[in-house]
Design a protein around this motif. Sequence first.
Motif, PDB file in Angstrom:
ATOM      1  N   CYS A   1       3.312  -6.408   1.998  1.00 19.82           N
ATOM      2  CA  CYS A   1       2.726  -6.107   2.960  1.00 19.82           C
ATOM      3  C   CYS A   1       0.940  -7.013   1.900  1.00 19.82           C
ATOM      4  O   CYS A   1       0.548  -7.110   3.222  1.00 19.82           O
ATOM      5  N   GLY A   2       0.699  -7.334   1.567  1.00 18.29           N
ATOM      6  CA  GLY A   2      -0.846  -7.150   0.402  1.00 18.29           C
ATOM      7  C   GLY A   2      -2.239  -6.420   0.651  1.00 18.29           C
ATOM      8  O   GLY A   2      -3.056  -7.133   0.710  1.00 18.29           O
TER       9      GLY A   2
ATOM     10  N   CYS B   1      -0.148  -2.872  -5.989  1.00 17.28           N
ATOM     11  CA  CYS B   1       0.986  -1.616  -6.441  1.00 17.28           C
ATOM     12  C   CYS B   1       2.061  -2.138  -6.693  1.00 17.28           C
ATOM     13  O   CYS B   1       3.244  -1.265  -7.781  1.00 17.28           O
TER      14      CYS B   1
ATOM     15  N   GLY C   1       5.192  -4.473  -2.443  1.00 20.88           N
ATOM     16  CA  GLY C   1       4.502  -5.631  -2.562  1.00 20.88           C
ATOM     17  C   GLY C   1       5.036  -6.650  -1.469  1.00 20.88           C
ATOM     18  O   GLY C   1       5.624  -7.798  -1.716  1.00 20.88           O
TER      19      GLY C   1
ATOM     20  N   GLY D   1       0.077   0.680   1.745  1.00 22.95           N
ATOM     21  CA  GLY D   1       0.031   0.048   2.755  1.00 22.95           C
ATOM     22  C   GLY D   1       2.229   0.727   2.632  1.00 22.95           C
ATOM     23  O   GLY D   1       2.413   0.879   3.016  1.00 22.95           O
ATOM     24  N   CYS D   2       2.608  -0.829   1.823  1.00 23.05           N
ATOM     25  CA  CYS D   2       4.183  -0.840   1.925  1.00 23.05           C
ATOM     26  C   CYS D   2       4.243   0.222  -0.050  1.00 23.05           C
ATOM     27  O   CYS D   2       5.809   0.432   0.696  1.00 23.05           O
ATOM     28  N   ASP D   3       3.494  -0.428  -0.506  1.00 27.08           N
ATOM     29  CA  ASP D   3       3.669  -0.055  -1.883  1.00 27.08           C
ATOM     30  C   ASP D   3       5.061  -0.703  -2.566  1.00 27.08           C
ATOM     31  O   ASP D   3       5.207  -0.207  -2.827  1.00 27.08           O
TER      32      ASP D   3
ATOM     33  N   CYS E   1      -3.046  -4.413  -0.606  1.00 21.92           N
ATOM     34  CA  CYS E   1      -3.743  -3.492  -2.065  1.00 21.92           C
ATOM     35  C   CYS E   1      -3.583  -5.036  -3.111  1.00 21.92           C
ATOM     36  O   CYS E   1      -4.005  -4.480  -4.486  1.00 21.92           O
TER      37      CYS E   1
HETATM   38  S1  FES Z   1       0.389  -1.945  -0.485  1.00 21.38           S
HETATM   39 FE1  FES Z   1       1.781  -3.314   0.508  1.00 21.38          FE
HETATM   40  S2  FES Z   1       1.954  -4.940  -1.125  1.00 21.38           S
HETATM   41 FE2  FES Z   1       1.044  -3.730  -1.905  1.00 21.38          FE
END
Ligand code: FES
Length: 259
Positions: free
Chosen positions: A123-124, A138, A121, A117-119, A126
């Motif tokens: 959004c959760g 991530c 940490g 999602g965000c890469d 992953c």
């Molecule tokens: S991709 Fe968003 S928290 Fe890991």
Amino acid sequence: MANNQTPLTEEEKKLFGDLMPEELEEIIDSGLNRRHFMKLIGLASAGLLAAYVVGAEQALARGVALDVQEFPPAAVENAVTVNFKINTQSVNVVVDSRMTLLDTLRERLGLTGSKKGCDHGQCGACTVIVDGNRVLSCLTLAATCEGRSVISVEGLAKNNTLNPMQAAFLKHDGFQCGFCTSGQICSAVALMKEAKEGQASYITSNIRQPQSSITLSDDEIAERMSGNICRCGAYPNIVAAIKEAQTGKAVEQTWQFVG
Ligand code: FES
Ligand code: FES
């Protein structure tokens, strides 16, 4: 390179035969590709997939055969060999020491259920389970997983039987676009263990009183799942699904078909 093809079950053959008869042979020979997936999404938006939901559960939740991408060591900078268990299967994979667990799962092992999602940490999406605890893949280097046990969303269903949390998410419609869903479900599964061990959260009252096992209130579930963002806002349904999976008692659905 190992063959990544997981044979279709009879139910899946029937599902795809009904939904996409002209592509069935191709799917059997080469697996689901992006074009098939987009067609499935189209059918889902048209409501047609709902009629096949039992087959769809099996088709979309089943574990996949691993295809460990082998690269010659020269093609990997700072190569380290990592041995860990993924969904109970041991793998030995050569990775760049800076490679994240998320990229290793997605790019090297072909396990694309965990989403980027965000890469960062935040959004959760992953989230996976490492040695029973939820982690953001991530932000986890693959090299730190040596000797550990990693469970991704692909490892939750047993053959064609969904994990109770997956079944509860389906029942309560705990997803809309589905992008956050694998992280939500992995987080929720690990949450059960945290509650069983009596681990406190930010809103647990009287944290000095050791607790053996906690039955989570809606507020506790919402607080503990706050690291998993759902941009579609399926939160009430997600909370209902987790509550049902934790208590084992049916929770009334917050939605219903009309007409
Ligand atoms: S991709 Fe968003 S928290 Fe890991
Ligand atoms: S279901 Fe769309 S972001 Fe969660």
